[in-house]
Design an enzyme around this catalytic site. Structure first.
Site, PDB file in Angstrom:
ATOM      1  N   ALA A 362       0.834  -1.204   0.000  1.00  0.00           N
ATOM      2  CA  ALA A 362       0.000   0.000   0.000  1.00  0.00           C
ATOM      3  C   ALA A 362       0.868   1.253   0.000  1.00  0.00           C
ATOM      4  O   ALA A 362       1.806   1.379   0.788  1.00  0.00           O
ATOM      5  CB  ALA A 362      -0.928  -0.012   1.215  1.00  0.00           C
ATOM      6  N   ALA A 363       0.546   2.190  -0.866  1.00  0.00           N
ATOM      7  CA  ALA A 363       1.334   3.420  -0.985  1.00  0.00           C
ATOM      8  C   ALA A 363       1.326   4.227   0.302  1.00  0.00           C
ATOM      9  O   ALA A 363       2.297   4.902   0.634  1.00  0.00           O
ATOM     10  CB  ALA A 363       0.802   4.263  -2.144  1.00  0.00           C
ATOM     11  N   CYS A 364       0.221   4.141   1.054  1.00  0.00           N
ATOM     12  CA  CYS A 364       0.128   4.932   2.286  1.00  0.00           C
ATOM     13  C   CYS A 364       1.063   4.412   3.374  1.00  0.00           C
ATOM     14  O   CYS A 364       1.218   5.027   4.412  1.00  0.00           O
ATOM     15  CB  CYS A 364      -1.314   4.941   2.802  1.00  0.00           C
ATOM     16  SG  CYS A 364      -2.034   3.301   3.007  1.00  0.00           S
ATOM     17  N   HIS A 365       1.703   3.254   3.134  1.00  0.00           N
ATOM     18  CA  HIS A 365       2.655   2.703   4.102  1.00  0.00           C
ATOM     19  C   HIS A 365       4.092   2.826   3.618  1.00  0.00           C
ATOM     20  O   HIS A 365       5.007   2.311   4.251  1.00  0.00           O
ATOM     21  CB  HIS A 365       2.361   1.218   4.350  1.00  0.00           C
ATOM     22  CG  HIS A 365       1.015   0.968   4.953  1.00  0.00           C
ATOM     23  ND1 HIS A 365       0.322  -0.198   4.771  1.00  0.00           N
ATOM     24  CD2 HIS A 365       0.223   1.752   5.716  1.00  0.00           C
ATOM     25  CE1 HIS A 365      -0.839  -0.133   5.408  1.00  0.00           C
ATOM     26  NE2 HIS A 365      -0.921   1.046   5.974  1.00  0.00           N
TER      27      HIS A 365
END
Length: 415
Positions: A362-365
């Protein structure tokens, strides 16, 4: 080289002053604007700058564009009415809006005269915009929370585990439609059907209903998303996952199921006040139109390119590659792999690639420094395999030539 079947956006990117093209394979993180979407946004900047709440011609023009976009979303989701579509700033707002709406509904059912807390069921693999607000509200004593796991032999959340965890104070079940790292498609229709039976059994015993929400961010534009077939009460739409702008929408089965989080003007029927972002809404509507008219083409292209990608990876790495796939149905554009015979973790591999632009999850991680995806572990992937994972997510214009470049790029890391 395969021709550009969708003719919407070149897959190659220029990296600053580096004139060597990069190959983008991180479409589950975000997609570029489709050219017709960008054109729609640009035109609306000049033709629909009026306030949609104004009664003069400039305001009416802006209002018409919003209505057109809402209708395009209605068609994409097979909604019965455009009145069921509410525009939001993005998926995070939409997801939070659902959670807070159902909490308020619970309190209203008891006229605020209860010490009991609403109970919510979700899963351990949900996006942070679901997990984090739920955990925070649980910490504040606002709700009780149950997080179900992933059934290892199914590869997705087990509906029976959800049903067995329903309590008499359960008000919401929220499960994503497709997972962003593994592509695993969740059994939303089966979950909705089971919850409907539970609600029928409650008739005459309780005024409380259990609502079903699905975050369809990763599903729209890749598989059919039909709210009538799914039987859900809420569905989240995220524009930048299907070649639209970075705004979103929330589909709601009934107007009464949505309580405002903000208070102000009467926009969006008073449920989401604030002067509308007309140009971005216009772009979202155009992105929805493209999905409605071309989904079969997109799906066929993803399936073909994923097959070619696996063929080339097998040739390049043979028994040294692990496909972190699930036994259930998965998105045709998503392939999670681990190259197992080397000590490099996934992030290190990507850092050494010259052309491939992808992610480990996930990009948010991406900036938290974690080397192992909790979602992969929850799906039954071993820690040793998970830390080497790379997510390759294909786009509408990904070509065989692109795949040849990135497979060669990956191979060069290990020679």
């Amino acid at each position: 080289m395969v021709s550009n079947v969708c003719n919407e956006q070149p897959n190659s990117l220029q990296n600053g002053n580096d004139m060597q093209a990069k190959v983008y394979m991180d479409y589950n993180a975000t997609t570029p604007l489709a050219p017709t979407v960008a054109k729609e946004i640009q035109q609306s900047l000049f033709t629909a700058w009026g306030n949609p709440s104004s009664s003069h011609s400039a305001g009416v023009q802006a209002k018409l564009i919003i209505s057109k976009a809402r209708e395009n979303l209605r068609k994409m989701l097979n909604s019965l009415s455009s009145n069921e579509i509410f525009f939001m700033s993005g998926g995070t707002e939409a997801n939070n809006h659902v959670i807070h709406s159902t909490i308020k509904y619970f309190k209203e059912c008891f006229n605020e005269n209860t010490d009991r807390k609403p109970h919510v069921i979700s899963s351990v693999i949900e996006h942070d915009s679901i997990i984090k607000p739920l955990l925070q509200l649980e910490k504040e004593g606002c709700l009780d929370l149950t997080l179900v796991g992933v059934c290892k032999h199914l590869g997705h959340v087990d509906p029976d585990e959800i049903f067995s965890n329903v309590q008499d104070n359960t008000v919401l079940v929220t499960i994503m439609m497709a997972h962003n790292e593994t592509g695993a498609i969740q059994p939303i229709k089966e979950i909705s059907s089971g919850i409907k039976k539970i609600n029928e059994q409650r008739v005459g015993k309780s005024n409380l209903s259990v609502f079903v929400h699905t975050d369809a961010a990763q599903a729209i534009g890749k598989i059919k998303v039909d709210v009538q077939e799914l039987g859900v009460d809420y569905l989240t739409v995220v524009g930048h996952k299907f070649y639209g702008p970075k705004i979103g929408a929330l589909w709601v089965h009934s107007l009464c199921l949505l309580n405002p989080m903000l208070y102000g003007g009467g926009q969006e029927k008073g449920k989401r006040p604030g002067t509308e972002n007309v140009c971005m809404i216009a772009g979202l509507g155009e992105a929805a139109r493209l999905v409605s008219e071309n989904l079969n083409v997109y799906e066929a292209h993803f399936k073909k390119m994923k097959g070619y990608l696996k063929f080339q990876l097998d040739k390049a790495f043979s028994s040294c590659i692990s496909y972190n796939e699930m036994p259930c149905a998965t998105l045709s554009n998503t392939l999670n792999i681990s190259i197992t015979s080397y000590s490099l973790n996934g992030r290190e591999v990507l850092n050494r690639c010259k052309f491939l632009l992808a992610s480990v999850g996930a990009a948010c991680h991406s900036e938290n420094g974690e080397s192992v995806s909790a979602s992969l572990l929850a799906h039954g992937i071993t820690e040793e395999i998970a830390k080497r994972a790379i997510r390759l997510s294909l786009g509408r214009d990904t070509s065989e030539n692109d795949i040849d470049i990135i497979v060669s790029d990956l191979r060069s890391v290990f020679v």
